[in-house]
Write a protein that holds these residues in place. Structure first.
Motif, short mmCIF file in Angstrom:
data_model
loop_
_atom_site.label_atom_id
_atom_site.label_comp_id
_atom_site.label_asym_id
_atom_site.label_seq_id
_atom_site.Cartn_x
_atom_site.Cartn_y
_atom_site.Cartn_z
N GLU A 98 -20.03 42.16 98.97
CA GLU A 98 -21.02 41.71 97.68
C GLU A 98 -22.20 41.73 98.26
O GLU A 98 -23.23 42.18 97.58
N ALA A 99 -22.52 41.35 99.26
CA ALA A 99 -23.83 41.25 100.02
C ALA A 99 -24.05 42.75 100.09
O ALA A 99 -25.65 42.99 99.85
N GLN A 100 -23.57 43.55 100.81
CA GLN A 100 -24.07 44.86 100.97
C GLN A 100 -24.27 45.50 99.38
O GLN A 100 -25.31 46.47 99.74
N SER A 101 -23.46 45.49 98.73
CA SER A 101 -23.62 45.85 97.45
C SER A 101 -24.99 45.60 96.64
O SER A 101 -25.76 46.14 96.18
N ASN A 102 -25.13 44.17 96.90
CA ASN A 102 -26.27 43.47 96.26
C ASN A 102 -27.63 44.16 96.90
O ASN A 102 -28.63 44.62 96.30
N LEU A 103 -27.66 44.25 98.29
CA LEU A 103 -28.65 44.92 99.02
C LEU A 103 -28.84 46.49 98.71
O LEU A 103 -30.01 46.72 98.60
N GLY A 104 -27.87 46.94 98.27
CA GLY A 104 -28.05 48.42 97.74
C GLY A 104 -28.77 48.30 96.47
O GLY A 104 -29.80 49.18 96.46
N ASN A 105 -28.39 47.54 95.78
CA ASN A 105 -29.10 47.36 94.44
C ASN A 105 -30.61 46.89 94.47
O ASN A 105 -31.53 47.51 93.95
N MET A 106 -30.78 46.09 95.47
CA MET A 106 -32.21 45.82 95.80
C MET A 106 -32.97 46.92 96.32
O MET A 106 -34.14 46.97 95.69
N TYR A 107 -32.63 47.66 97.03
CA TYR A 107 -33.28 48.68 97.57
C TYR A 107 -33.39 49.91 96.78
O TYR A 107 -34.53 50.59 96.65
N TYR A 108 -32.43 50.04 95.84
CA TYR A 108 -32.39 51.05 94.63
C TYR A 108 -33.68 50.68 93.79
O TYR A 108 -34.34 51.38 93.48
N GLN A 109 -33.76 49.28 93.53
CA GLN A 109 -34.74 48.95 92.46
C GLN A 109 -36.11 48.58 92.85
O GLN A 109 -36.83 48.10 92.25
N GLY A 110 -35.95 48.28 94.33
CA GLY A 110 -37.37 47.85 94.72
C GLY A 110 -37.44 46.38 94.51
O GLY A 110 -38.57 45.87 94.40
N LEU A 111 -36.38 45.59 94.44
CA LEU A 111 -36.60 44.34 94.06
C LEU A 111 -36.54 43.22 95.39
O LEU A 111 -35.86 43.32 96.15
N ALA A 112 -37.71 42.57 95.74
CA ALA A 112 -38.12 42.05 96.99
C ALA A 112 -38.06 42.78 98.27
O ALA A 112 -38.16 42.26 99.41
N VAL A 113 -38.11 44.17 97.94
CA VAL A 113 -38.10 45.10 99.17
C VAL A 113 -38.57 46.34 98.57
O VAL A 113 -38.86 46.36 97.68
N THR A 114 -39.03 47.06 99.57
CA THR A 114 -39.58 48.25 99.33
C THR A 114 -38.37 49.20 98.91
O THR A 114 -37.54 49.43 99.49
N GLN A 115 -38.81 50.03 97.68
CA GLN A 115 -37.77 50.93 97.31
C GLN A 115 -37.25 51.99 98.23
O GLN A 115 -38.21 52.24 98.82
N ASP A 116 -36.12 52.07 98.50
CA ASP A 116 -35.62 53.01 99.56
C ASP A 116 -34.38 53.53 99.39
O ASP A 116 -33.38 52.74 99.44
N TYR A 117 -34.33 54.70 98.77
CA TYR A 117 -32.88 55.28 98.22
C TYR A 117 -31.91 55.51 99.58
O TYR A 117 -30.90 55.36 99.37
N THR A 118 -32.52 55.76 100.55
CA THR A 118 -31.64 56.02 101.77
C THR A 118 -31.05 54.74 102.24
O THR A 118 -30.05 54.62 102.48
N LEU A 119 -31.84 53.59 102.27
CA LEU A 119 -31.10 52.30 102.57
C LEU A 119 -30.17 51.90 101.49
O LEU A 119 -29.35 51.28 101.55
N ALA A 120 -30.76 52.17 100.14
CA ALA A 120 -29.57 51.80 98.83
C ALA A 120 -28.05 52.37 99.28
O ALA A 120 -27.29 51.83 99.12
N LEU A 121 -28.60 53.84 99.27
CA LEU A 121 -27.22 54.56 99.51
C LEU A 121 -26.38 54.09 100.85
O LEU A 121 -25.09 53.90 100.87
N MET A 122 -27.02 53.66 101.87
CA MET A 122 -26.41 53.34 103.09
C MET A 122 -25.68 51.97 102.75
O MET A 122 -24.48 51.83 103.17
N TRP A 123 -26.35 51.04 102.24
CA TRP A 123 -25.45 49.91 102.09
C TRP A 123 -24.54 49.76 100.70
O TRP A 123 -23.50 49.39 101.14
N TRP A 124 -24.45 50.72 99.82
CA TRP A 124 -23.47 51.05 98.86
C TRP A 124 -22.52 51.78 99.60
O TRP A 124 -21.36 51.41 99.43
N THR A 125 -22.59 52.75 100.56
CA THR A 125 -21.75 53.31 101.27
C THR A 125 -20.86 52.17 101.98
O THR A 125 -19.40 52.28 102.09
#
Length: 165
Positions: A98-125
């Motif tokens: 759940e935390a990994q998926s949530n971090l993926g969402n945060m990086y994808y949307q740039g919520l409280a972090v800098t938007q970063d598709y690479t990190l979003a995909l990493m956390w979702w994977t």
């Protein structure tokens, strides 16, 4: 709710409190959840946070995730994105899906972090590898927005995380 159900719920809360006070992190997290949702006990966000903090400080990933959400929403604590990220990251680094998926969402949307598709995909994977069932659509959507270099970088980051954790 019948009298028997109320009595059973009160007994459950009492047993949970006893175990939590003795340091049982699962009971601490459960008690935090009960206070958060007002189940069998009066809803109290501040007390929920206290119990989540107790279990989080002992490294219990579900409690770290719950505490991260409390900071993210400002429930029972002053809203703090840095604290939310800190606890979300701690939970995610223990392969808590759940935390990994949530971090993926945060990086994808740039919520409280800098938007970063690479990190979003990493956390979702990683979330998917940890058992999350709801990330496949996110992954296929984001892959269409990434360059082959970014996709390779994601694979590298996943392997690096797996080696470290």
């Amino acid at each position: 709710m019948s009298q028997n159900e109320k009595k059973s719920q009160q007994d459950y809360v009492k047993k949970c409190k006893e175990a939590a006070v003795k340091g049982n992190v699962i009971a601490q997290n459960t008690l935090g959840y009960l206070f958060l949702n007002g189940q069998g006990i009066k809803q109290d966000y501040k007390t929920a946070v206290q119990w989540f903090k107790s279990a989080s400080s002992e490294g219990y990933a579900p409690a770290q995730y719950n505490l991260a959400i409390m900071y993210k929403l400002g429930q029972g604590v002053e809203q703090s994105h840095p604290d939310s990220i800190k606890w979300m990251q701690a939970s995610a680094n223990q392969a808590y899906a759940e935390a990994q998926s949530n971090l993926g969402n945060m990086y994808y949307q740039g919520l409280a972090v800098t938007q970063d598709y690479t990190l979003a995909l990493m956390w979702w994977t990683l979330a998917e590898q940890s058992g999350a069932k709801d990330v496949d659509h996110n992954k296929s959507d984001i892959k269409g927005k990434m360059t082959s270099s970014q996709l390779q970088q994601t694979q590298h980051l996943v392997r690096q995380w797996e080696t470290k954790h």
